[in-house]
Design an enzyme around this catalytic site. Structure first.
Site, PDB file in Angstrom:
ATOM      1  N   ASN A  48       0.869  -1.178   0.000  1.00 23.77           N
ATOM      2  CA  ASN A  48       0.000   0.000   0.000  1.00 23.77           C
ATOM      3  C   ASN A  48       0.905   1.227   0.000  1.00 23.77           C
ATOM      4  O   ASN A  48       1.523   1.540   1.018  1.00 23.77           O
ATOM      5  CB  ASN A  48      -0.897  -0.027   1.247  1.00 23.77           C
ATOM      6  CG  ASN A  48      -1.729   1.233   1.393  1.00 23.77           C
ATOM      7  OD1 ASN A  48      -1.778   2.055   0.485  1.00 23.77           O
ATOM      8  ND2 ASN A  48      -2.386   1.368   2.536  1.00 23.77           N
ATOM      9  N   TRP A  49       0.964   1.877  -1.154  1.00 22.05           N
ATOM     10  CA  TRP A  49       1.879   3.027  -1.272  1.00 22.05           C
ATOM     11  C   TRP A  49       1.315   4.278  -0.618  1.00 22.05           C
ATOM     12  O   TRP A  49       2.028   5.290  -0.522  1.00 22.05           O
ATOM     13  CB  TRP A  49       2.183   3.298  -2.754  1.00 22.05           C
ATOM     14  CG  TRP A  49       3.166   2.333  -3.373  1.00 22.05           C
ATOM     15  CD1 TRP A  49       3.710   1.231  -2.778  1.00 22.05           C
ATOM     16  CD2 TRP A  49       3.719   2.399  -4.693  1.00 22.05           C
ATOM     17  NE1 TRP A  49       4.571   0.598  -3.652  1.00 22.05           N
ATOM     18  CE2 TRP A  49       4.593   1.291  -4.835  1.00 22.05           C
ATOM     19  CE3 TRP A  49       3.560   3.270  -5.768  1.00 22.05           C
ATOM     20  CZ2 TRP A  49       5.305   1.052  -6.013  1.00 22.05           C
ATOM     21  CZ3 TRP A  49       4.267   3.022  -6.945  1.00 22.05           C
ATOM     22  CH2 TRP A  49       5.133   1.932  -7.065  1.00 22.05           C
ATOM     23  N   LYS A  50       0.044   4.233  -0.230  1.00 20.74           N
ATOM     24  CA  LYS A  50      -0.591   5.413   0.379  1.00 20.74           C
ATOM     25  C   LYS A  50      -0.367   6.629  -0.536  1.00 20.74           C
ATOM     26  O   LYS A  50      -0.372   6.476  -1.745  1.00 20.74           O
ATOM     27  CB  LYS A  50      -0.068   5.625   1.809  1.00 20.74           C
ATOM     28  CG  LYS A  50      -0.201   4.323   2.631  1.00 20.74           C
ATOM     29  CD  LYS A  50       0.068   4.483   4.093  1.00 20.74           C
ATOM     30  CE  LYS A  50      -0.097   3.124   4.785  1.00 20.74           C
ATOM     31  NZ  LYS A  50       0.058   3.216   6.246  1.00 20.74           N
TER      32      LYS A  50
ATOM     33  N   HIS B 110      -9.422   1.308   5.304  1.00 22.22           N
ATOM     34  CA  HIS B 110      -8.112   1.476   5.955  1.00 22.22           C
ATOM     35  C   HIS B 110      -8.276   2.427   7.137  1.00 22.22           C
ATOM     36  O   HIS B 110      -9.051   3.383   7.073  1.00 22.22           O
ATOM     37  CB  HIS B 110      -7.097   2.029   4.954  1.00 22.22           C
ATOM     38  CG  HIS B 110      -5.692   1.964   5.463  1.00 22.22           C
ATOM     39  ND1 HIS B 110      -5.209   2.873   6.376  1.00 22.22           N
ATOM     40  CD2 HIS B 110      -4.697   1.078   5.237  1.00 22.22           C
ATOM     41  CE1 HIS B 110      -3.959   2.546   6.676  1.00 22.22           C
ATOM     42  NE2 HIS B 110      -3.624   1.467   5.996  1.00 22.22           N
TER      43      HIS B 110
ATOM     44  N   GLU C 286      -6.577   4.780   8.112  1.00 16.55           N
ATOM     45  CA  GLU C 286      -6.342   6.195   7.772  1.00 16.55           C
ATOM     46  C   GLU C 286      -7.577   6.809   7.115  1.00 16.55           C
ATOM     47  O   GLU C 286      -7.863   7.988   7.299  1.00 16.55           O
ATOM     48  CB  GLU C 286      -5.096   6.316   6.881  1.00 16.55           C
ATOM     49  CG  GLU C 286      -3.832   6.044   7.690  1.00 16.55           C
ATOM     50  CD  GLU C 286      -2.671   5.446   6.918  1.00 16.55           C
ATOM     51  OE1 GLU C 286      -2.691   5.463   5.672  1.00 16.55           O
ATOM     52  OE2 GLU C 286      -1.732   4.944   7.582  1.00 16.55           O
TER      53      GLU C 286
ATOM     54  N   GLU D 140      -5.053  -4.829  10.725  1.00 15.67           N
ATOM     55  CA  GLU D 140      -4.007  -3.827  10.903  1.00 15.67           C
ATOM     56  C   GLU D 140      -4.246  -3.086  12.217  1.00 15.67           C
ATOM     57  O   GLU D 140      -5.039  -2.133  12.259  1.00 15.67           O
ATOM     58  CB  GLU D 140      -4.034  -2.818   9.751  1.00 15.67           C
ATOM     59  CG  GLU D 140      -3.783  -3.423   8.381  1.00 15.67           C
ATOM     60  CD  GLU D 140      -3.232  -2.392   7.401  1.00 15.67           C
ATOM     61  OE1 GLU D 140      -2.149  -2.647   6.854  1.00 15.67           O
ATOM     62  OE2 GLU D 140      -3.848  -1.333   7.210  1.00 15.67           O
TER      63      GLU D 140
ATOM     64  N   GLY E 153       2.976   2.259  10.751  1.00 15.96           N
ATOM     65  CA  GLY E 153       3.944   3.335  10.589  1.00 15.96           C
ATOM     66  C   GLY E 153       4.728   3.667  11.851  1.00 15.96           C
ATOM     67  O   GLY E 153       5.407   4.693  11.902  1.00 15.96           O
TER      68      GLY E 153
ATOM     69  N   SER F 283       3.673  -2.164  10.202  1.00 18.51           N
ATOM     70  CA  SER F 283       5.130  -2.255  10.350  1.00 18.51           C
ATOM     71  C   SER F 283       5.698  -3.615   9.963  1.00 18.51           C
ATOM     72  O   SER F 283       6.615  -4.121  10.611  1.00 18.51           O
ATOM     73  CB  SER F 283       5.554  -1.874  11.772  1.00 18.51           C
ATOM     74  OG  SER F 283       5.215  -0.517  12.036  1.00 18.51           O
TER      75      SER F 283
ATOM     76  N   GLY G 191       2.966  -1.217   4.214  1.00 20.42           N
ATOM     77  CA  GLY G 191       2.985   0.207   3.900  1.00 20.42           C
ATOM     78  C   GLY G 191       4.384   0.675   3.547  1.00 20.42           C
ATOM     79  O   GLY G 191       4.864   0.480   2.435  1.00 20.42           O
ATOM     80  N   GLY G 192       5.064   1.277   4.517  1.00 19.71           N
ATOM     81  CA  GLY G 192       6.367   1.901   4.274  1.00 19.71           C
ATOM     82  C   GLY G 192       7.361   1.018   3.545  1.00 19.71           C
ATOM     83  O   GLY G 192       8.041   1.479   2.612  1.00 19.71           O
TER      84      GLY G 192
END
Ligand code: 13P
Length: 249
Positions: A10-12, A94, A96, A164, A170, A204, A225-226
């Site tokens: 997930n590149w957000k 998600h 976010e 999640e 993150g 993470s 993610g990251g």
């Protein structure tokens, strides 16, 4: 019958067109992977990403969709549009989106239903906050989110769940393998199609913790993610997929 492991990135809100060499870079790991690989770039990159990812056997997905098929919804994107741009999947609910846009379980349900109707597989995200976990409410929160956001699935329709924990996203913190195992087990018990539905862990996931998380029987993949922004890290996570051919229960 087995569930095939899914490693999803997930590149957000990250990524520009000049970063799409990513797909060729990760190709060697994808070629050897005993897993499906999916990347969810920002919508602006979706069509180009689909074109560049397909030759390497990588699929692409959206990060959100609107519940309606079309209409007066400035700035929104429908599931049919995502599919038209090449998406096989779409992340819905998600944390976010739930936090930044006030999305309720009902909103997430409507989006998941819209995705299924458009022939796009929804990845439905659930997870508790730190306060909820500390209050001993994690299982109840996730059960409530699932109950409120799981669509009725007809035969042949696929959906994916992503657990999640919000406090792990993150932050570099991950839930313990015991907590992940227990939560995934509880989630599976609540699914209408427990044998065939993939449950991903997210929060993470990194090269150094992916193997132990992915080795858990009820963890069918990761939502990253990251670490999905860095081709070397994402490749290391893909390589961490052990040959999982877990017996279905
Ligand atoms: P991080 O891997 O950066 O913690 O993000 C997880 C996530 O939110 C994936 O959807």
């Amino acid at each position: 019958m087995t569930r095939r492991t899914l490693i999803a990135g997930n590149w957000k809100m990250n990524g520009l067109a000049d970063g799409l060499g990513f797909f060729a870079e990760i190709a060697p790991a994808v070629a050897k992977a005993d897993a499906d690989v999916l990347v969810c770039p920002p919508a602006t990159l979706l069509r180009d990403a689909a074109r560049l990812a397909a030759p390497h056997g990588v699929r692409v997905g959206g990060q959100d969709c609107h519940a309606a098929t079309s209409g007066a919804h400035t700035g929104d994107i429908s599931a049919a549009m995502l599919r038209d741009a090449g998406a096989s999947h779409v992340i819905v609910g998600h944390s976010e989106r739930r936090a930044d846009h006030g999305e309720s379980d009902g909103d997430v349900l409507a989006k998941a239903e819209a995705a299924l109707a458009a022939g796009v597989t929804p990845i439905i995200c659930v997870g508790e906050t730190r306060e909820e976990r500390e209050a001993g409410q994690a299982a109840a929160v996730v059960a409530r989110q699932l109950a409120g956001s799981l669509p009725v699935v007809s035969p042949g329709m696929e959906l994916v769940i992503a657990y999640e924990p919000v406090w792990a996203i993150g932050t570099g913190l991950t839930a313990s393998v015991e907590d992940v195992a227990a939560m995934h087990d509880a989630i599976r018990d609540q699914l209408p199609e427990p044998l065939t539905t993939c449950i991903l862990y997210g929060g993470s996931v990194k090269p150094d913790n992916a193997a132990e998380l992915l080795a858990l029987a009820d963890v069918d993949g990761a939502l990253v993610g990251g670490a999905s922004l860095n081709p070397l890290d994402f490749m290391a996570i893909i390589k961490a997929v052990s040959r999982k051919s877990e017996p279905l229960r």
